[in-house]
Design a protein around this motif. Structure first.
Motif, short mmCIF file in Angstrom:
data_model
loop_
_atom_site.label_atom_id
_atom_site.label_comp_id
_atom_site.label_asym_id
_atom_site.label_seq_id
_atom_site.Cartn_x
_atom_site.Cartn_y
_atom_site.Cartn_z
N PHE A 12 -12.20 -16.49 15.66
CA PHE A 12 -11.08 -16.56 16.61
C PHE A 12 -10.66 -18.01 16.84
O PHE A 12 -9.48 -18.35 16.77
CB PHE A 12 -11.52 -15.90 17.92
CG PHE A 12 -10.51 -16.01 19.04
CD1 PHE A 12 -9.46 -15.12 19.13
CD2 PHE A 12 -10.64 -17.00 20.01
CE1 PHE A 12 -8.54 -15.21 20.17
CE2 PHE A 12 -9.73 -17.09 21.04
CZ PHE A 12 -8.67 -16.20 21.13
N CYS A 13 -11.64 -18.88 17.10
CA CYS A 13 -11.34 -20.30 17.36
C CYS A 13 -10.76 -20.99 16.12
O CYS A 13 -9.86 -21.83 16.23
CB CYS A 13 -12.59 -21.03 17.84
SG CYS A 13 -13.10 -20.56 19.50
N ASN A 14 -11.27 -20.64 14.96
CA ASN A 14 -10.75 -21.22 13.71
C ASN A 14 -9.29 -20.83 13.51
O ASN A 14 -8.47 -21.64 13.05
CB ASN A 14 -11.58 -20.75 12.52
CG ASN A 14 -12.94 -21.40 12.48
OD1 ASN A 14 -13.15 -22.46 13.08
ND2 ASN A 14 -13.89 -20.77 11.80
N PHE A 15 -8.97 -19.59 13.85
CA PHE A 15 -7.58 -19.14 13.73
C PHE A 15 -6.69 -19.96 14.66
O PHE A 15 -5.62 -20.44 14.26
CB PHE A 15 -7.50 -17.65 14.08
CG PHE A 15 -6.12 -17.07 14.00
CD1 PHE A 15 -5.70 -16.42 12.85
CD2 PHE A 15 -5.23 -17.16 15.07
CE1 PHE A 15 -4.42 -15.88 12.76
CE2 PHE A 15 -3.96 -16.62 15.00
CZ PHE A 15 -3.56 -15.98 13.84
N LEU A 45 -10.62 -14.15 24.74
CA LEU A 45 -9.68 -14.94 25.55
C LEU A 45 -10.34 -15.46 26.82
O LEU A 45 -10.11 -16.60 27.23
CB LEU A 45 -8.46 -14.09 25.90
CG LEU A 45 -7.49 -13.78 24.76
CD1 LEU A 45 -6.47 -12.72 25.18
CD2 LEU A 45 -6.77 -15.04 24.30
N LYS A 46 -11.18 -14.61 27.42
CA LYS A 46 -11.90 -15.02 28.63
C LYS A 46 -12.84 -16.19 28.33
O LYS A 46 -12.89 -17.18 29.08
CB LYS A 46 -12.69 -13.83 29.19
CG LYS A 46 -13.42 -14.14 30.49
CD LYS A 46 -12.43 -14.49 31.59
CE LYS A 46 -13.14 -14.77 32.92
NZ LYS A 46 -12.18 -15.22 33.96
N ASP A 47 -13.57 -16.11 27.23
CA ASP A 47 -14.47 -17.20 26.85
C ASP A 47 -13.69 -18.46 26.47
O ASP A 47 -14.12 -19.58 26.76
CB ASP A 47 -15.34 -16.77 25.67
CG ASP A 47 -16.37 -15.72 26.07
OD1 ASP A 47 -16.58 -15.53 27.28
OD2 ASP A 47 -16.97 -15.10 25.17
N PHE A 48 -12.54 -18.25 25.84
CA PHE A 48 -11.71 -19.39 25.43
C PHE A 48 -11.19 -20.15 26.64
O PHE A 48 -11.00 -21.37 26.57
CB PHE A 48 -10.56 -18.88 24.56
CG PHE A 48 -9.79 -19.96 23.86
CD1 PHE A 48 -10.31 -20.59 22.75
CD2 PHE A 48 -8.54 -20.35 24.32
CE1 PHE A 48 -9.61 -21.59 22.09
CE2 PHE A 48 -7.82 -21.34 23.67
CZ PHE A 48 -8.35 -21.97 22.55
N THR A 55 -3.33 -19.37 30.59
CA THR A 55 -2.99 -18.25 31.47
C THR A 55 -2.81 -17.00 30.63
O THR A 55 -2.00 -16.98 29.70
CB THR A 55 -1.69 -18.53 32.24
OG1 THR A 55 -1.85 -19.72 33.02
CG2 THR A 55 -1.34 -17.37 33.16
N VAL A 56 -3.58 -15.97 30.95
CA VAL A 56 -3.57 -14.74 30.15
C VAL A 56 -2.88 -13.63 30.94
O VAL A 56 -3.34 -13.23 32.01
CB VAL A 56 -4.99 -14.30 29.76
CG1 VAL A 56 -4.94 -12.98 28.97
CG2 VAL A 56 -5.67 -15.38 28.92
#
Length: 326
Positions: A12-15, A45-48, A55-56
């Motif tokens: 996810f982070c790499n993307f 998303l919460k961890d990010f 803001t999600v």
């Protein structure tokens, strides 16, 4: 950024890093159904948010297709409240077909993004969804573009993009992720209805192919799709080059003489781009063929494309005119 033990989180982070997302725009709208893929996305998303200000907003659509759809919506709202996400909830006014429902969802999401100035719509589509879509498109007689299936990022308007950060993650991985973090998952009973073609592809066709033809089906198809994407990228660049080269310098039109000299494959691509860029109408294969035949043989003819648009063909140019100008 600190390391996270989850492989899914690293993907996810790499993307996000490779696409250079959220550097300027700090809000996203996440489409959430409550299934394992979307709940996995919410947790990511919460961890990010721990490492980056983001803001999600989440949106859930109630199509009214199932008896438990209201409970499903409450389930989503509870998660949103627990994790301090902003929740949007939309209910269909009437029973919609699958295609109409899809149009309703994306029109609603674009409207919300425009109102709140959100650039990114984010969904939980995975590599498994991408593979299923390729099979589905092939069964329905797709062109070469159908092999591209779900793309990592899609521009839907000048200021709004749809992103799929889990597109390199398999469904088995999202399930393991949810289990490892003890995340609640809403089970959608329609996913087990074998009358739905996509479900049958997922539950029967792909397992059958893996068992009897290729146990590494996902990896083999991934290489095939990657190779096809390289060819398609070249064709797309060539198409746009010719499209802008043959455009009328003042009006919405393309040069008929130059168009007629192209290969059939390039004609199809250019006429689809010509129509879509100016009207947002996507032509089917049969419609594309019909317009090409009309351009080939007819002079001073007009063809209705929609309520608002006509294709007008004169000796030298192919024009796209609004209904008011005809």
């Amino acid at each position: 950024m600190k390391k996270h033990k989850s492989i899914v989180y690293q993907k996810f982070c790499n993307f996000i890093k490779n696409k250079k997302l959220f550097t300027k725009h700090k809000s996203v709208l996440a489409a959430i159904s409550g299934g394992q893929d979307s709940i996995c996305l919410l947790k990511l998303l919460k961890d990010f948010q721990i490492y980056q200000d983001l803001t999600v907003h989440i949106i859930h659509f109630d199509h009214g297709w199932r008896n438990d759809s209201k409970k499903n919506a409450i389930f989503i709202k509870n998660i949103a409240n627990r994790w301090n996400f902003i929740c949007h909830y939309e209910t269909a006014d009437k029973m919609l077909s699958e295609e109409d429902a899809r149009m309703w969802r994306y029109t609603t999401m674009r409207k919300i993004c425009q109102e709140l100035k959100i650039k990114y719509i984010i969904t939980g589509h995975t590599y498994s969804d991408k593979l299923e879509t390729v099979f589905f498109n092939m069964m329905n007689g797709t062109g070469f573009e159908g092999l591209q299936s779900i793309q990592p990022e899609i521009q839907v308007s000048t200021h709004i993009n749809i992103i799929h950060p889990l597109i390199n993650v398999k469904r088995d991985e999202t399930l393991d992720f949810c289990r490892n973090f003890c995340l609640p998952i809403w089970s959608d009973t329609t996913n087990y209805n074998r009358k739905i073609k996509r479900n049958r592809i997922r539950e029967e066709l792909i397992p059958y192919c893996k068992q009897y033809f290729n146990s590494n089906l996902e990896d083999s198809l991934s290489k095939f799709m990657q190779s096809a994407n390289y060819d398609l990228d070249y064709l797309q660049e060539r198409t746009y080059y010719l499209y802008y080269k043959y455009k009328h310098p003042k009006y919405v039109g393309i040069n008929r003489t130059s168009f007629s000299l192209l290969s059939l494959s390039m004609k199809r691509r250019i006429i689809r781009i010509f129509i879509y860029h100016n009207t947002d109408i996507k032509l089917s294969f049969l419609e594309t063929q019909e317009y090409i035949e009309l351009i080939k043989y007819k002079n001073n003819q007009k063809k209705k494309i929609s309520v608002l648009w006509y294709l007008y063909i004169d000796h030298e140019w192919i024009y796209l005119l609004s209904n008011k100008k005809i």
